[in-house]
Design an enzyme around this catalytic site. Structure first.
Site, PDB file in Angstrom:
ATOM      1  N   ARG A 116      22.172   3.609  64.507  1.00 23.87           N
ATOM      2  CA  ARG A 116      22.978   3.434  63.294  1.00 23.87           C
ATOM      3  C   ARG A 116      24.038   4.527  63.128  1.00 23.87           C
ATOM      4  O   ARG A 116      24.918   4.404  62.275  1.00 23.87           O
ATOM      5  CB  ARG A 116      22.070   3.308  62.065  1.00 23.87           C
ATOM      6  N   GLU A 158       6.328  12.669  63.306  1.00 30.45           N
ATOM      7  CA  GLU A 158       5.109  12.839  62.512  1.00 30.45           C
ATOM      8  C   GLU A 158       3.888  12.698  63.441  1.00 30.45           C
ATOM      9  O   GLU A 158       2.955  13.480  63.386  1.00 30.45           O
ATOM     10  CB  GLU A 158       5.089  11.783  61.412  1.00 30.45           C
TER      11      GLU A 158
HETATM   12  P1  AMP Z   1      14.837  12.402  60.914  1.00 23.52           P
HETATM   13  O1  AMP Z   1      14.815  12.741  62.370  1.00 23.52           O
HETATM   14  O2  AMP Z   1      13.502  12.487  60.256  1.00 23.52           O
HETATM   15  O3  AMP Z   1      15.904  13.163  60.151  1.00 23.52           O
HETATM   16  O4  AMP Z   1      15.208  10.865  60.809  1.00 23.52           O
HETATM   17  C1  AMP Z   1      16.505  10.458  61.002  1.00 23.52           C
HETATM   18  C2  AMP Z   1      16.594   9.198  61.823  1.00 23.52           C
HETATM   19  O5  AMP Z   1      15.637   8.227  61.436  1.00 23.52           O
HETATM   20  C3  AMP Z   1      17.946   8.580  61.608  1.00 23.52           C
HETATM   21  O6  AMP Z   1      18.423   8.129  62.866  1.00 23.52           O
HETATM   22  C4  AMP Z   1      17.703   7.432  60.648  1.00 23.52           C
HETATM   23  O7  AMP Z   1      18.415   6.309  61.049  1.00 23.52           O
HETATM   24  C5  AMP Z   1      16.222   7.183  60.684  1.00 23.52           C
HETATM   25  N1  AMP Z   1      15.590   7.224  59.354  1.00 23.52           N
HETATM   26  C6  AMP Z   1      14.704   8.154  58.897  1.00 23.52           C
HETATM   27  N2  AMP Z   1      14.279   7.872  57.674  1.00 23.52           N
HETATM   28  C7  AMP Z   1      14.906   6.741  57.304  1.00 23.52           C
HETATM   29  C8  AMP Z   1      14.892   5.927  56.126  1.00 23.52           C
HETATM   30  N3  AMP Z   1      14.126   6.230  55.067  1.00 23.52           N
HETATM   31  N4  AMP Z   1      15.676   4.832  56.096  1.00 23.52           N
HETATM   32  C9  AMP Z   1      16.453   4.512  57.165  1.00 23.52           C
HETATM   33  N5  AMP Z   1      16.507   5.224  58.296  1.00 23.52           N
HETATM   34  C10 AMP Z   1      15.740   6.311  58.383  1.00 23.52           C
END
Ligand code: AMP
Length: 170
Positions: A58, A95
């Protein structure tokens, strides 16, 4: 214009307990897309960018729009096994377990000024891995930007000292 009205919350997707931020209503509306794009560009304050690096998948939507507007190149960072040429890999903690991202070894030249983009900043693990790949190739990170930041997960701290911007903050 209220951009939050174009983000749809999907409860328990892709697994129980997660509220998924669905950006497809935003993508479907050209006025909302342009408003978001302009806010991202304004925050860069005219700083020179050589390459925009977008995280699969995305991060590709606005990553390519930003690259076009900035007259910069676009570099995809992808999940393992998708990029055809020689790659550099970064593994990061989830996680439960780990995940890996890859970039082509010739995608960034030392000293190039880089904007990193993804749709959502959650824990920051993904963007941090992208930062690591960029820096291992010698890129200079100007900013990490996102469409939205889930500020309660403190992802911003993980990306310090790099500047972080998102037009939407939850
Ligand atoms: P993080 O590595 O935890 O910062 O997660 C970021 C990645 O996971 C991004 O590429 C987002 O597209 C996806 N992501 C994480 N949480 C969400 C959420 N609540 N809604 C949509 N996409 C998410």
């Amino acid at each position: 214009m209220n951009l939050t009205s174009y983000i749809r919350d999907i409860q328990d997707f892709p697994k129980p307990g997660i509220i998924f931020k669905d950006i497809t209503p935003l993508l479907a509306n050209p006025t909302a897309v342009n408003e978001c794009l302009q806010q991202l560009l304004q925050n860069l304050n005219g700083q020179k960018i050589d390459k925009v690096v977008g995280a699969e998948s995305r991060g590709f939507f606005f990553g390519t729009l930003l690259a076009h507007e900035l007259n910069a190149g676009f570099v995809p960072v992808r999940k393992p096994g998708k990029l055809p040429y020689s790659t550099l890999k970064a593994t990061y903690e989830l996680e439960y377990g780990t995940d890996t991202l890859e970039v082509h070894t010739d995608a960034i030249k030392p000293g190039e000024r880089i904007l990193i983009h993804d749709d959502v900043l959650a824990t920051g693990g993904t963007a941090k891995a992208v930062c690591e790949l960029v820096e291992r190739l010698g890129g200079v990170i100007v900013q990490c930007n996102f469409l939205m930041e889930l500020s309660f997960l403190n992802g911003r701290e993980k990306l310090a000292p790099h500047p972080v911007f998102a037009p939407l903050v939850y």
